[in-house]
Design a protein around this motif. Structure first.
Motif, PDB file in Angstrom:
ATOM      1  N   ALA A 152      -0.735   2.847   4.843  1.00  0.00           N
ATOM      2  CA  ALA A 152       0.322   2.685   3.843  1.00  0.00           C
ATOM      3  C   ALA A 152       1.569   2.053   4.437  1.00  0.00           C
ATOM      4  N   SER A 153       2.375   1.416   3.582  1.00  0.00           N
ATOM      5  CA  SER A 153       3.702   1.042   4.061  1.00  0.00           C
ATOM      6  C   SER A 153       4.782   1.878   3.367  1.00  0.00           C
ATOM      7  N   ILE A 154       4.373   2.550   2.283  1.00  0.00           N
ATOM      8  CA  ILE A 154       5.271   3.542   1.678  1.00  0.00           C
ATOM      9  C   ILE A 154       4.476   4.833   1.517  1.00  0.00           C
ATOM     10  N   VAL A 155       5.059   5.948   1.909  1.00  0.00           N
ATOM     11  CA  VAL A 155       4.394   7.240   1.748  1.00  0.00           C
ATOM     12  C   VAL A 155       5.196   8.073   0.759  1.00  0.00           C
ATOM     13  N   LEU A 156       4.543   8.444  -0.350  1.00  0.00           N
ATOM     14  CA  LEU A 156       5.186   9.350  -1.305  1.00  0.00           C
ATOM     15  C   LEU A 156       4.684  10.762  -1.021  1.00  0.00           C
ATOM     16  N   LEU A 157       5.575  11.631  -0.591  1.00  0.00           N
ATOM     17  CA  LEU A 157       5.196  13.027  -0.398  1.00  0.00           C
ATOM     18  C   LEU A 157       5.517  13.746  -1.706  1.00  0.00           C
ATOM     19  N   LEU A 158       4.451  14.030  -2.465  1.00  0.00           N
ATOM     20  CA  LEU A 158       4.663  14.638  -3.780  1.00  0.00           C
ATOM     21  C   LEU A 158       4.631  16.166  -3.652  1.00  0.00           C
ATOM     22  N   THR A 159       5.711  16.792  -4.101  1.00  0.00           N
ATOM     23  CA  THR A 159       5.800  18.256  -4.034  1.00  0.00           C
ATOM     24  C   THR A 159       6.295  18.757  -5.385  1.00  0.00           C
ATOM     25  N   GLU A 160       6.284  20.075  -5.536  1.00  0.00           N
ATOM     26  CA  GLU A 160       6.930  20.627  -6.729  1.00  0.00           C
ATOM     27  C   GLU A 160       8.347  21.033  -6.344  1.00  0.00           C
ATOM     28  N   ALA A 161       9.260  20.786  -7.277  1.00  0.00           N
ATOM     29  CA  ALA A 161      10.661  21.102  -6.992  1.00  0.00           C
ATOM     30  C   ALA A 161      10.831  22.583  -6.661  1.00  0.00           C
TER      31      ALA A 161
ATOM     32  N   THR B   7       7.276   1.035  10.468  1.00  0.00           N
ATOM     33  CA  THR B   7       6.462   0.215   9.571  1.00  0.00           C
ATOM     34  C   THR B   7       6.231   0.924   8.243  1.00  0.00           C
ATOM     35  N   LYS B   8       6.613   2.190   8.162  1.00  0.00           N
ATOM     36  CA  LYS B   8       6.361   2.950   6.941  1.00  0.00           C
ATOM     37  C   LYS B   8       7.658   3.576   6.452  1.00  0.00           C
ATOM     38  N   GLN B   9       7.760   3.721   5.146  1.00  0.00           N
ATOM     39  CA  GLN B   9       8.946   4.358   4.593  1.00  0.00           C
ATOM     40  C   GLN B   9       8.529   5.608   3.838  1.00  0.00           C
ATOM     41  N   LEU B  10       9.305   6.668   3.989  1.00  0.00           N
ATOM     42  CA  LEU B  10       8.953   7.957   3.393  1.00  0.00           C
ATOM     43  C   LEU B  10       9.831   8.259   2.171  1.00  0.00           C
ATOM     44  N   VAL B  11       9.184   8.707   1.101  1.00  0.00           N
ATOM     45  CA  VAL B  11       9.910   9.177  -0.081  1.00  0.00           C
ATOM     46  C   VAL B  11       9.426  10.585  -0.418  1.00  0.00           C
TER      47      VAL B  11
ATOM     48  N   PRO C 284       0.832  -1.201   0.000  1.00  0.00           N
ATOM     49  CA  PRO C 284       0.000   0.000   0.000  1.00  0.00           C
ATOM     50  C   PRO C 284       0.870   1.255   0.000  1.00  0.00           C
ATOM     51  N   VAL C 285       0.615   2.121  -0.959  1.00  0.00           N
ATOM     52  CA  VAL C 285       1.407   3.344  -1.109  1.00  0.00           C
ATOM     53  C   VAL C 285       0.473   4.545  -1.031  1.00  0.00           C
ATOM     54  N   ALA C 286       0.724   5.450  -0.095  1.00  0.00           N
ATOM     55  CA  ALA C 286      -0.070   6.683  -0.029  1.00  0.00           C
ATOM     56  C   ALA C 286       0.682   7.778  -0.763  1.00  0.00           C
ATOM     57  N   ILE C 287       0.000   8.452  -1.667  1.00  0.00           N
ATOM     58  CA  ILE C 287       0.613   9.635  -2.286  1.00  0.00           C
ATOM     59  C   ILE C 287      -0.004  10.852  -1.624  1.00  0.00           C
ATOM     60  N   ILE C 288       0.818  11.586  -0.898  1.00  0.00           N
ATOM     61  CA  ILE C 288       0.348  12.784  -0.205  1.00  0.00           C
ATOM     62  C   ILE C 288       0.781  13.975  -1.023  1.00  0.00           C
ATOM     63  N   GLY C 289      -0.146  14.877  -1.238  1.00  0.00           N
ATOM     64  CA  GLY C 289       0.255  16.068  -1.980  1.00  0.00           C
ATOM     65  C   GLY C 289      -0.942  16.963  -2.201  1.00  0.00           C
TER      66      GLY C 289
ATOM     67  N   ASP D 171      11.917   1.868  -9.884  1.00  0.00           N
ATOM     68  CA  ASP D 171      13.061   1.098  -9.372  1.00  0.00           C
ATOM     69  C   ASP D 171      13.218   1.319  -7.862  1.00  0.00           C
ATOM     70  N   LEU D 172      13.025   2.584  -7.453  1.00  0.00           N
ATOM     71  CA  LEU D 172      13.139   2.901  -6.030  1.00  0.00           C
ATOM     72  C   LEU D 172      12.091   2.123  -5.220  1.00  0.00           C
ATOM     73  N   LEU D 173      10.846   2.088  -5.746  1.00  0.00           N
ATOM     74  CA  LEU D 173       9.775   1.361  -5.047  1.00  0.00           C
ATOM     75  C   LEU D 173      10.150  -0.114  -4.910  1.00  0.00           C
ATOM     76  N   LEU D 174      10.632  -0.718  -6.009  1.00  0.00           N
ATOM     77  CA  LEU D 174      10.995  -2.136  -5.978  1.00  0.00           C
ATOM     78  C   LEU D 174      12.154  -2.371  -5.012  1.00  0.00           C
TER      79      LEU D 174
END
Lengths: 466, 466
Positions: B301-310, B332-336, B223-228, B381-384
């Motif tokens: 989620a077990s992976i959290v993608l924090l989506l931002t603008e550069a 239990t969760k990993q942040l990207v 489960p991947v949460a995309i926060i943004g 690739d990073l997710l895998l």
């Protein structure tokens, strides 16, 4: 007629314990032999007996995809009339997709909707009305719908139609022979017998045409809108009816009935209650509140129950009746005023209220107490009476298909011209033309006369895998 | 072990073209013969050969319910090991219910969830871990989940476990023999060989324990949460990934995949993207807006993608990172942190921004352009990499079941005591006790040791009809 291509599709839905994949066509055995590895015998499936079942694995090269059972059918003794195999695999979506993918890689084509049944028709395994019944049978959710579809699948009326059409074909060939000898004024076709035959066909066709409304009710169920302000007793009424007449076995586990919530089956007919929660119509005229939404619900219904309390002001009820009447006056909907909580007032008061609500012809009024379960049977009897379910008992054959209805109407019109022609001794060539038309429309129903367009229209509405 | 009762259930779901009803138990043939009328032969099914298919009708007295195919299996050569029949009928809910009703009237009992598989286990057709694999196999939605389940169904690790347990059983019988002669100080069990065996078992069990995290990822997906905030490019990102790595054959018609929308399959692993639409975190600190809702999503989620603008202010990004970190710091969760629209700024600016967002160990940062499809492969690739999919290549046997994991952990603890006992020449009776524990936990996995409670817990999670 035999197809060149081999088709495959899922025959089951979703992911249950097992899923079944169907393959049919000349290359069926070659294709499945390429991916199936029998657990015990070393034989290829091609060399096994038909109507047998074999355990083994489906493999992609060395990789096992699943342990499966395969059922073998050989032409012409299969559903389609072609060589055919059913693979029974575990019901995982991944496995289902993977096996389909392997079959397609090996040369099978994904089946179009209804293509298996279309092939059954093209290979003479069933006539067209029987093929159409397959889709109806699968969709049947009530005893009534099931009865109509199964009767049609088993050749109910199409056998009769075909037999009469055969006889009519015999006559037309005699009449056309007369035309060859037209200068000699001979009459090969016995006009008296022809009149009798025409009357017989006319009678059958009229019966079938008349059965359509009932057939449609049995097939599709009866949408009923209950209109009423909150707390007027809608849920209590639904529960009361459900308690009285519970659908036969709807609580056997594993048969999902979520999709037909608030449907009740009365004597084999599905009454589908349309949710009209949150609509108010008493304190203010219905026009002012949620009109559009109420009217949309009414639009979908063929019976509208206006649920009120017996103690409501009759003038207000009457205003609601008039508002709804504007929507129901097109003749496609029937209105019933239901006076709930009638136990809370006296019989004479009730009579007075009923008199205070003048109704038009065809509209009904009934008093009940949903909570006390009073006169619920009266209401269900009324519903059954309104869909004329009583006539089912006198009717052994019922049509439910709009295509058949239209063809029968056209056949009937031509038949009347034939009758007229016979009574006025119309020249044989014109008579022959009218009879040809009758033959055409009768043949359309059972499929002796078809076009690609007709077939396309019929089978596109099937599910895939059938 | 053989059951007294005969059970029946739907083995398929919903109403597809066909539905399959399973019957198993000693009265199967008597019950089905009572309602099935073969189309051609006059024979009762009892007298037909096993593994054959027969066409006919299911009838309630004279009334035909459906035209069906029945497949015959005789004990012990069936899924359950009992006499068994599968009825393949038209997929209408009415027909399915009616046939079940007839079977139940004739003496069959509705099957409990997993009861067919439970009987297969009780009749020795499969061990317990194989039985459990059946449920996993049906639920498998990805290649990875399928691979783990099928390997387990085909006895992957349980065969190894059983073989080693047999050897250990041999040793314990020798050690217990020693106890009978305890005054004579004999040693029947070769301690050196026992040490070797214990090391071998320990090694296998540790491998299996270590494979659990991966097995769980393969089985359940990630489960991947995309926060943004809205418009930061979530949908564009999802589309970009989907376009790059589309699931194999998810567009074959007829295989409904509605339930796994926004799931993408990367190298056989399902990544399930959790909808977090409408969450804003840039202009104001994340604490102030929709915290609870965001945190609930992160919770799943077990992976959290924090989506931002550069081009966002790094200080604001950093504030969001800190807010999310409070939720993800339990391990239990990993942040990207994903810097989108990185094409709009220069490489040196990008580097500066990355430096402005100090990350803790394990946290990752990556820059992409979803719209320009830049570095999407880098992200996948990073997710895998984060789910350690690489280790799958070195691992031929993987466990994915928490019950197995717990039993293996307990077995492992007892094993360490056995090792210790062997090195310190623990008295044989205490050594025997530790070995008995190892045997117990190993036996729990494959079912040599079971209780009704274990069986009940396992099979209650099955679907009905399996």
């Amino acid at each position: 007629m035999r197809s060149e291509s081999t088709i495959c599709a899922l025959a089951t839905q979703g992911n249950g314990a097992i899923a079944v994949i169907r393959i049919s066509g000349p290359d069926t055995f070659r294709i499945v032999d390429g991916i199936f590895h029998p657990a015990t015998t070393g034989k290829v499936l091609q060399n096994e007996s038909p109507n047998t079942i074999h355990f083994g694995t489906i493999q992609e090269h060395d990789k096992i995809i699943d342990e499966v059972l395969v059922s073998l059918f050989k032409a012409p003794n299969s559903y389609t009339g072609e060589d055919s195999i059913e693979i029974s695999c575990h019901g995982s979506l991944y496995i289902q997709q993977k096996i389909l993918e392997l079959l397609i890689s090996a040369g099978a084509q994904p089946a179009r909707p209804g293509e298996f049944t279309q092939r059954a028709f093209l290979n003479g395994k069933m006539d067209l009305s029987q093929a159409e019944a397959v889709a109806d049978l699968i969709a049947a959710e009530s005893e009534g719908a099931h009865r109509v579809a199964l009767q049609q699948l088993r050749g109910g009326f199409s056998n009769k139609l075909k037999a009469l059409r055969e006889q009519l074909l015999h006559f037309i060939s005699l009449i056309e022979l007369e035309l060859d000898f037209s200068e000699e004024d001979v009459e090969f076709a016995d006009r008296k017998q022809l009149v009798q035959l025409v009357e017989k066909i006319k009678s059958l066709i009229l019966d079938l045409i008349n059965s359509f409304q009932l057939g449609n009710v049995l097939k599709k169920g009866v949408p009923v809108a209950i209109i009423g302000r909150p707390n007027v007793g809608k849920s209590t009424l639904l529960n009361a009816i459900l308690n009285e007449e519970r659908a036969l076995v709807s609580d056997i586990e594993g048969t999902t009935r979520d999709s037909i919530e608030d449907t009740m089956n009365l004597e084999g007919v599905n009454f589908r209650f349309i949710d009209t929660a949150g609509i108010r119509e008493t304190a203010e005229p219905i026009e002012n509140l949620g009109i559009r939404r109420t009217y949309q619900k009414i639009e979908q219904a063929s019976i509208v129950l206006l649920l009120t309390e017996a103690s409501d002001d009759p003038a207000i009820i009457q205003r609601s009746v008039e508002a709804i009447r504007k929507q129901t006056s097109d003749g496609t909907k029937q209105l019933v005023v239901v006076l709930n909580k009638s136990d809370q007032i006296s019989e004479s008061q009730l009579q007075e209220i009923r008199n205070g609500i003048p109704l038009l012809q065809g509209e009904r009024i009934i008093s009940i107490s949903a909570e006390k379960r009073e006169n619920i049977n009266g209401l269900t009897d009324l519903l059954l009476d309104m869909v004329n379910i009583g006539s089912l008992k006198h009717q052994d054959v019922v049509i439910s298909n709009i295509r058949h209805y239209n063809a029968l109407k056209s056949a009937s019109e031509s038949l009347f011209r034939v009758s007229e022609g016979l009574s006025t001794t119309l020249p044989s060539d014109l008579l022959a033309q009218d009879i040809r038309e009758v033959l055409h429309y009768m043949g359309e129903i059972t499929g002796e006369v078809t076009t690609d367009e007709i077939l396309g229209n019929i089978f596109k509405n099937f599910c895939i895998g059938k």
